[in-house]
Design a protein around this motif. Structure first.
Motif, PDB file in Angstrom:
ATOM      1  N   ASP A   1       0.849  -1.194   0.000  1.00  0.00           N
ATOM      2  CA  ASP A   1       0.000   0.000   0.000  1.00  0.00           C
ATOM      3  C   ASP A   1       0.887   1.248   0.000  1.00  0.00           C
ATOM      4  N   PRO A   2       0.703   2.155  -0.958  1.00  0.00           N
ATOM      5  CA  PRO A   2       1.559   3.358  -1.005  1.00  0.00           C
ATOM      6  C   PRO A   2       1.395   4.273   0.210  1.00  0.00           C
ATOM      7  N   ARG A   3       0.321   4.085   0.976  1.00  0.00           N
ATOM      8  CA  ARG A   3       0.114   4.900   2.172  1.00  0.00           C
ATOM      9  C   ARG A   3       0.813   4.309   3.398  1.00  0.00           C
ATOM     10  N   ALA A   4       1.358   3.109   3.280  1.00  0.00           N
ATOM     11  CA  ALA A   4       1.964   2.428   4.423  1.00  0.00           C
ATOM     12  C   ALA A   4       3.178   3.197   4.929  1.00  0.00           C
ATOM     13  N   THR A   5       3.301   3.274   6.247  1.00  0.00           N
ATOM     14  CA  THR A   5       4.444   3.934   6.868  1.00  0.00           C
ATOM     15  C   THR A   5       5.016   3.047   7.965  1.00  0.00           C
ATOM     16  N   CYS A   6       6.252   3.338   8.338  1.00  0.00           N
ATOM     17  CA  CYS A   6       6.975   2.550   9.342  1.00  0.00           C
ATOM     18  C   CYS A   6       7.456   3.480  10.453  1.00  0.00           C
ATOM     19  N   LEU A   7       7.289   3.050  11.689  1.00  0.00           N
ATOM     20  CA  LEU A   7       7.732   3.843  12.832  1.00  0.00           C
ATOM     21  C   LEU A   7       9.250   3.843  12.913  1.00  0.00           C
TER      22      LEU A   7
ATOM     23  N   LEU B   1       7.861   2.831   3.894  1.00  0.00           N
ATOM     24  CA  LEU B   1       8.471   1.507   3.981  1.00  0.00           C
ATOM     25  C   LEU B   1       9.594   1.394   2.953  1.00  0.00           C
ATOM     26  N   ASP B   2      10.766   1.007   3.394  1.00  0.00           N
ATOM     27  CA  ASP B   2      11.917   0.866   2.520  1.00  0.00           C
ATOM     28  C   ASP B   2      12.023  -0.588   2.067  1.00  0.00           C
ATOM     29  N   PRO B   3      11.772  -0.890   0.791  1.00  0.00           N
ATOM     30  CA  PRO B   3      11.834  -2.285   0.338  1.00  0.00           C
ATOM     31  C   PRO B   3      13.224  -2.899   0.442  1.00  0.00           C
ATOM     32  N   ALA B   4      14.247  -2.055   0.562  1.00  0.00           N
ATOM     33  CA  ALA B   4      15.608  -2.568   0.681  1.00  0.00           C
ATOM     34  C   ALA B   4      15.957  -2.963   2.116  1.00  0.00           C
TER      35      ALA B   4
ATOM     36  N   GLY C   1      -7.142   4.616   6.971  1.00  0.00           N
ATOM     37  CA  GLY C   1      -7.018   3.383   6.204  1.00  0.00           C
ATOM     38  C   GLY C   1      -5.598   3.007   5.864  1.00  0.00           C
ATOM     39  N   ALA C   2      -4.626   3.786   6.350  1.00  0.00           N
ATOM     40  CA  ALA C   2      -3.225   3.527   6.029  1.00  0.00           C
ATOM     41  C   ALA C   2      -2.620   2.498   6.987  1.00  0.00           C
ATOM     42  N   PRO C   3      -1.896   1.503   6.456  1.00  0.00           N
ATOM     43  CA  PRO C   3      -1.225   0.533   7.330  1.00  0.00           C
ATOM     44  C   PRO C   3      -0.038   1.165   8.049  1.00  0.00           C
ATOM     45  N   ARG C   4       0.126   0.776   9.296  1.00  0.00           N
ATOM     46  CA  ARG C   4       1.253   1.256  10.106  1.00  0.00           C
ATOM     47  C   ARG C   4       2.094   0.060  10.520  1.00  0.00           C
TER      48      ARG C   4
END
Length: 289
Positions: A31-37, A57-60, A74-77
């Motif tokens: 999801d392009p809205r996904a973020t990571c703490l 989110l960094d795919p690397a 609706g954004a995943p965290r």
């Protein structure tokens, strides 16, 4: 509850249905809205204005992602597990200084993430056979690759209580507390023990008092590293104290005026009160009304 308790109030859908469905979990990751703490070990990295910092989110990044939930947009965290070999400090002084920068909701989000990351860092190997484990169920469990044993994040129940006698309550201090600081007495619930029994046992073991009545007040997650603080009040049958000095350095009965002075931060107060995030402060505030 009349007052918000520290580390409670996260407005986040935990989305258990995404944890157990691999396709849905993969869609959340994409999801392009996904973020990571953003974390430094298990301490949060202050963002602009002092709140939490959420990054794309960094795919690397090879560290496994853990789904915290879905926010109200609706954004995943997510949060990522700590890198192998990174030391986690369950009693970081840095984070204790930074916590007042967070809102109630942010502290709750961080507290849950902190406990999860800490648990994963300490459970990389199977308790049944000793083989390495890997994350599954969206990061809310670990599975052994050798014996298929499944392990889940633990929560340690702790009773924390105010004993009351003739309109006074008992507060105590451990040797490592700051000078003048007193708090409610507390202790871990033991196997085969009810909450009421744990309250009575801890008060007798630490302060030598008996209680005739125990009532529940409120509970609070405490992410240092993963306790559930269960706040109670008990009625003591007498005021004489016999302290277990290995656990309690000092204890005293305080009346309502003394508690109010401590909560207000008065210079002449007979003790320093617990900080706003702690359930011990809530218990004192609740007692004085």
């Amino acid at each position: 509850m009349p007052l918000p308790l520290g580390f409670t109030g996260a407005r986040l859908d935990r989305a258990d249905q995404l944890r157990v469905n691999e396709a849905s979990f993969a869609a959340a990751l994409a999801d392009p809205r996904a973020t990571c703490l953003a974390l430094d070990g298990i301490d949060f990295v202050p963002g602009e204005g002092g709140g939490l910092l959420w990054e794309p989110l960094d795919p690397a990044d090879e560290r496994a992602p853990i789904l915290l939930g879905i926010d109200d947009t609706g954004a995943p965290r997510f949060v990522r597990e700590a890198a192998a070999g990174v030391r986690v400090d369950a009693r970081s002084r840095t984070v204790m200084r930074l916590l007042p920068l967070l809102s109630t909701e942010e502290a709750a989000l961080y507290g849950g993430a902190r406990s999860l990351v800490d648990w994963h860092a300490r459970h990389r190997f199977c308790a049944a056979c000793g083989a390495p484990t890997a994350l599954f169920r969206g990061g809310w469990g670990r599975r052994c690759g050798a014996c298929d044993a499944e392990h889940f994040p633990r929560v340690d129940p702790v009773v924390i209580m105010l004993a009351e006698y003739e309109d006074r309550v008992l507060v105590g201090r451990q040797g490592g507390f700051p000078p003048g600081f007193f708090s409610a007495l507390a202790g871990f619930v033991e196997p085969g023990e009810s909450l009421e029994e744990a309250v009575a046992r801890e008060l007798f073991e630490e302060a030598g008092i008996h209680v005739s009545e125990v009532t529940y007040v409120a509970s609070q997650p405490w992410p240092f590293p993963s306790s559930l603080m269960i706040g109670c009040r008990a009625v003591a049958t007498g005021a004489a104290l016999t302290l277990d000095t290995a656990e309690i350095e000092a204890a005293m009965w305080v009346d309502r005026a003394e508690v109010c002075a401590a909560l207000a931060g008065d210079m002449g107060a007979s003790f320093l009160a617990p900080p706003p995030l702690a359930i011990a402060r809530y218990l004192l505030e609740d007692w004085v009304g």
